[in-house]
Design a protein around this motif. Structure first.
Motif, PDB file in Angstrom:
ATOM      1  N   GLY A 523       0.811  -1.209   0.000  1.00 44.93           N
ATOM      2  CA  GLY A 523       0.000   0.000   0.000  1.00 44.93           C
ATOM      3  C   GLY A 523       0.849   1.266   0.000  1.00 44.93           C
ATOM      4  O   GLY A 523       2.056   1.226  -0.307  1.00 44.93           O
ATOM      5  N   TYR A 524       0.227   2.378   0.395  1.00 43.30           N
ATOM      6  CA  TYR A 524       0.900   3.682   0.329  1.00 43.30           C
ATOM      7  C   TYR A 524       2.121   3.741   1.241  1.00 43.30           C
ATOM      8  O   TYR A 524       3.157   4.307   0.872  1.00 43.30           O
ATOM      9  CB  TYR A 524      -0.086   4.798   0.692  1.00 43.30           C
ATOM     10  N   ARG A 525       2.047   3.131   2.422  1.00 36.42           N
ATOM     11  CA  ARG A 525       3.198   3.159   3.335  1.00 36.42           C
ATOM     12  C   ARG A 525       4.405   2.486   2.681  1.00 36.42           C
ATOM     13  O   ARG A 525       5.528   2.991   2.755  1.00 36.42           O
ATOM     14  CB  ARG A 525       2.856   2.469   4.654  1.00 36.42           C
ATOM     15  N   GLU A 526       4.161   1.332   2.033  1.00 38.12           N
ATOM     16  CA  GLU A 526       5.244   0.608   1.365  1.00 38.12           C
ATOM     17  C   GLU A 526       5.754   1.389   0.155  1.00 38.12           C
ATOM     18  O   GLU A 526       6.950   1.375  -0.153  1.00 38.12           O
ATOM     19  CB  GLU A 526       4.759  -0.777   0.922  1.00 38.12           C
ATOM     20  N   TYR A 527       4.839   2.091  -0.509  1.00 35.67           N
ATOM     21  CA  TYR A 527       5.219   2.925  -1.655  1.00 35.67           C
ATOM     22  C   TYR A 527       6.194   4.022  -1.217  1.00 35.67           C
ATOM     23  O   TYR A 527       7.223   4.263  -1.855  1.00 35.67           O
ATOM     24  CB  TYR A 527       3.960   3.549  -2.272  1.00 35.67           C
ATOM     25  N   VAL A 528       5.885   4.682  -0.096  1.00 37.53           N
ATOM     26  CA  VAL A 528       6.754   5.748   0.426  1.00 37.53           C
ATOM     27  C   VAL A 528       8.114   5.172   0.812  1.00 37.53           C
ATOM     28  O   VAL A 528       9.169   5.745   0.508  1.00 37.53           O
ATOM     29  CB  VAL A 528       6.100   6.449   1.640  1.00 37.53           C
ATOM     30  N   GLU A 529       8.085   4.011   1.458  1.00 35.74           N
ATOM     31  CA  GLU A 529       9.338   3.371   1.879  1.00 35.74           C
ATOM     32  C   GLU A 529      10.173   2.970   0.657  1.00 35.74           C
ATOM     33  O   GLU A 529      11.392   3.140   0.630  1.00 35.74           O
ATOM     34  CB  GLU A 529       8.993   2.130   2.712  1.00 35.74           C
ATOM     35  N   SER A 530       9.503   2.468  -0.378  1.00 31.71           N
ATOM     36  CA  SER A 530      10.198   1.979  -1.575  1.00 31.71           C
ATOM     37  C   SER A 530      10.799   3.119  -2.399  1.00 31.71           C
ATOM     38  O   SER A 530      11.918   3.030  -2.887  1.00 31.71           O
ATOM     39  CB  SER A 530       9.212   1.176  -2.431  1.00 31.71           C
ATOM     40  N   THR A 531      10.037   4.232  -2.541  1.00 30.13           N
ATOM     41  CA  THR A 531      10.489   5.337  -3.402  1.00 30.13           C
ATOM     42  C   THR A 531      11.273   6.395  -2.638  1.00 30.13           C
ATOM     43  O   THR A 531      12.004   7.184  -3.237  1.00 30.13           O
ATOM     44  CB  THR A 531       9.283   6.034  -4.069  1.00 30.13           C
ATOM     45  N   GLY A 532      11.099   6.434  -1.310  1.00 27.73           N
ATOM     46  CA  GLY A 532      11.759   7.476  -0.515  1.00 27.73           C
ATOM     47  C   GLY A 532      11.061   8.814  -0.583  1.00 27.73           C
ATOM     48  O   GLY A 532      11.565   9.814  -0.073  1.00 27.73           O
ATOM     49  N   GLN A 533       9.876   8.854  -1.210  1.00 27.13           N
ATOM     50  CA  GLN A 533       9.117  10.098  -1.344  1.00 27.13           C
ATOM     51  C   GLN A 533       7.641   9.838  -1.101  1.00 27.13           C
ATOM     52  O   GLN A 533       7.155   8.720  -1.319  1.00 27.13           O
ATOM     53  CB  GLN A 533       9.291  10.699  -2.752  1.00 27.13           C
ATOM     54  N   GLU A 534       6.928  10.903  -0.703  1.00 22.37           N
ATOM     55  CA  GLU A 534       5.502  10.742  -0.415  1.00 22.37           C
ATOM     56  C   GLU A 534       4.623  10.923  -1.649  1.00 22.37           C
ATOM     57  O   GLU A 534       3.431  10.643  -1.608  1.00 22.37           O
ATOM     58  CB  GLU A 534       5.071  11.749   0.662  1.00 22.37           C
ATOM     59  N   ALA A 535       5.205  11.427  -2.739  1.00 21.79           N
ATOM     60  CA  ALA A 535       4.431  11.639  -3.960  1.00 21.79           C
ATOM     61  C   ALA A 535       5.378  11.633  -5.149  1.00 21.79           C
ATOM     62  O   ALA A 535       6.547  12.003  -5.018  1.00 21.79           O
ATOM     63  CB  ALA A 535       3.680  12.975  -3.884  1.00 21.79           C
TER      64      ALA A 535
END
Length: 540
Positions: A523-535
């Motif tokens: 989900g979004y939490r993993e997305y932020v962790e994976s990309t290093g950015q919130e958007a």
């Protein structure tokens, strides 16, 4: 810097404030919270002098400059976005305009006789302009506008051609550029995408003046404020800390007050029981009188004022098949702009897809393609045969009949439902008591959104497609919606700029960009962790 001392205020029959006091000190960043209609905007208007308190006084230190951003944006037209923004800088903007006029006058042969005066004035104005760092104003304006999501072409375009939401951003940019001693911001997070929200967070964290703001965005509030002032039943209560800390403290305070109230009620019951039992006996007359006097002198503890939390629960939705939506080789263009070219996308049962992407990347277009609101130029879009879909977007408000009341609208949609369930449904979405008699035509944008959401969720679909569902919803309604959707058994596809909503509800992320699409398994939490950015727009 600003003090509210024993404020009393009544609007019509509604008592807004009773002997309310609070203060805003230099460097404080305060979040103003309270239910809709509790008086947050009235408080701002009293500070700016647009309204006066009926009792008490508002004191502002001499020389304090105040910048006030409200949702009521005035007319904007006839000049570029950057020129409109520069106008917010006050004296600098006026000096810039005078310099341009004097430059024209210096080239006008008809004013040759006044040239000495014009040149002298031009020297004075230029000197003042330089002292105020005026030559950097254009650059500063563009920096603020860029942070709020404007392209260079938009900055140089006519401000009058912008939509209401973009004009709101211009109004906000004007206030930020002015750098007043105190910023009063009424819902600055409305109309902003995640990238702009995060830029504004950083700007406000680095702002050296004082700040008083409201916001329906919990994550935004948490990152910016260091104090909360709560409006509750006409009083103002201050809590040191961010929004999360306030929630914890308020819960503890409510629990303690409820315990005190119950202890006192138990004590009062015993005393009253004694008085009732012995009031007719002459032998106990002195004791009875003593206890009656004691009861009269007791300061009564009130139960917590906080309204009980309303919970909305989904009725079970019919089960869909495993394949909810399948897009194969989809291409979509608007004019000369290619949005998608050869897109493959598969939505399976119980998946909750958050669609991420910068403005214009094609997030809403994807939702339209999936729902059938737009057709692909090439390729195919198919939904499973047992899919019962509901699609929430801004145009969904068009289904409301302006002549019907809220309750009539619900009853016409669900004629088999009884009055009690429909009134309970209305209450869950913020329409309690006489509110259900309001005509749909007088509802605000946020109220219309809540009503449409209620109509969508009462007879539950098994596939929810949501385009910015939390716009204009207050924090309490968002929390109710998040809790309800967390227990929802169906499939979801949604776009949202609310990071709390994204984090709590997504289990898949699809990122769309001009370079193509990428999928993320968590989900979004993993997305932020994976990309290093919130958007996506924050990566360079």
């Amino acid at each position: 810097m600003i003090r509210l001392e024993n404020i009393g205020k009544q609007n019509g029959k509604q008592i807004v404030f009773i002997e309310a006091s609070a203060a805003l000190q230099k460097g404080e960043k305060i979040g103003l919270v309270g239910p809709n209609g509790s008086g947050k905007t009235t408080l701002f208007r009293m500070i700016t002098g647009e309204e006066a308190p009926d009792e008490g006084q508002v004191s502002i230190d001499r020389g304090t400059t105040i910048g006030y951003f409200s949702q009521d944006v005035g007319e904007m037209a006839g000049r570029s976005v950057v020129a409109e923004t520069m106008d917010g800088a006050g004296p600098v903007a006026a000096l810039s305009a005078e310099m341009r006029k004097l430059e024209v006058d210096m080239g006008d042969p008809d004013k040759a006789g006044e040239m000495d005066t014009i040149i002298a004035r031009y020297g004075e104005v230029t000197e003042q302009f330089e002292e105020l760092d005026g030559y950097a104003l254009d650059g500063r304006s563009r920096e603020v506008l860029d942070g709020l999501g404007f392209s260079q072409a938009m900055m140089d375009g006519d401000v009058g051609a912008l939509s209401g939401g973009w004009k709101m951003r211009v109004a906000l940019a004007k206030i930020l550029l002015a750098k007043p001693d105190v910023l009063l911001l009424d819902e600055p997070s409305n109309h902003l995408d995640i990238e702009s929200l995060i830029w504004l967070e950083e700007f406000l964290k680095n702002f050296t003046g004082a700040l008083l703001m409201t916001s329906h965005d919990r994550a935004f509030m948490n990152r910016v404020v260091n104090k909360i002032i709560e409006i509750d039943a006409g009083t103002l209560t201050s809590y040191t800390g961010d929004y999360e800390f306030y929630q914890e403290q308020r819960a503890v305070a409510d629990k303690n007050q409820q315990a005190q109230f119950e202890r006192q009620q138990a004590m009062l019951a015993k005393e009253i029981q004694f008085i009732e039992r012995f009031k007719a006996r002459a032998s106990h007359a002195a004791q009875v009188q003593s206890r009656v006097k004691k009861l009269d002198k007791i300061d009564r503890v009130e139960p917590p004022k906080r309204a009980q939390k309303v919970v909305f629960e989904f009725r079970p939705a019919p089960r869909s098949g495993e394949d909810v939506a399948v897009l194969k080789g989809v291409a979509k263009t608007y004019g000369e702009k290619t949005i998608y070219d050869g897109l493959d996308f598969h939505v399976r049962r119980k998946e909750r897809w958050a669609i991420m992407g910068v403005n214009g990347a094609g997030k809403s277009t994807l939702l339209k393609l999936v729902t059938g609101a737009a057709e692909p130029d090439t390729g195919s879009v198919a939904r499973g045969p047992s899919v019962k879909m509901a699609y929430f977007a801004q145009h969904a408000m068009d289904r409301l009949d302006g002549d019907k009341s809220i309750f009539d609208m619900l009853q016409s949609e669900f004629p088999q439902a009884g009055q009690a369930p429909l009134r309970a449904l209305a209450g869950c979405f913020g329409f309690s008591g006489d509110d259900v008699e309001k005509k749909c035509r007088v509802l605000s944008g946020g109220e219309k959104a809540r009503l449409v959401m209620a109509m969508m969720l009462f007879d539950p679909p098994n596939f929810l497609v949501l385009d910015e569902p939390t716009n204009h919803l207050d924090i309490a309604t968002k929390e109710m919606l998040i809790e309800a959707l967390a227990n929802y058994e169906g499939t979801m596809l949604f776009v949202s700029h609310d990071r709390h909503f994204l984090a709590e509800l997504s289990n898949r992320v699809l990122e769309v960009s001009p370079e193509g699409v990428r999928t993320f398994g968590g989900g979004y939490r993993e997305y932020v962790e994976s990309t290093g950015q919130e958007a996506p727009g924050l990566r360079h």
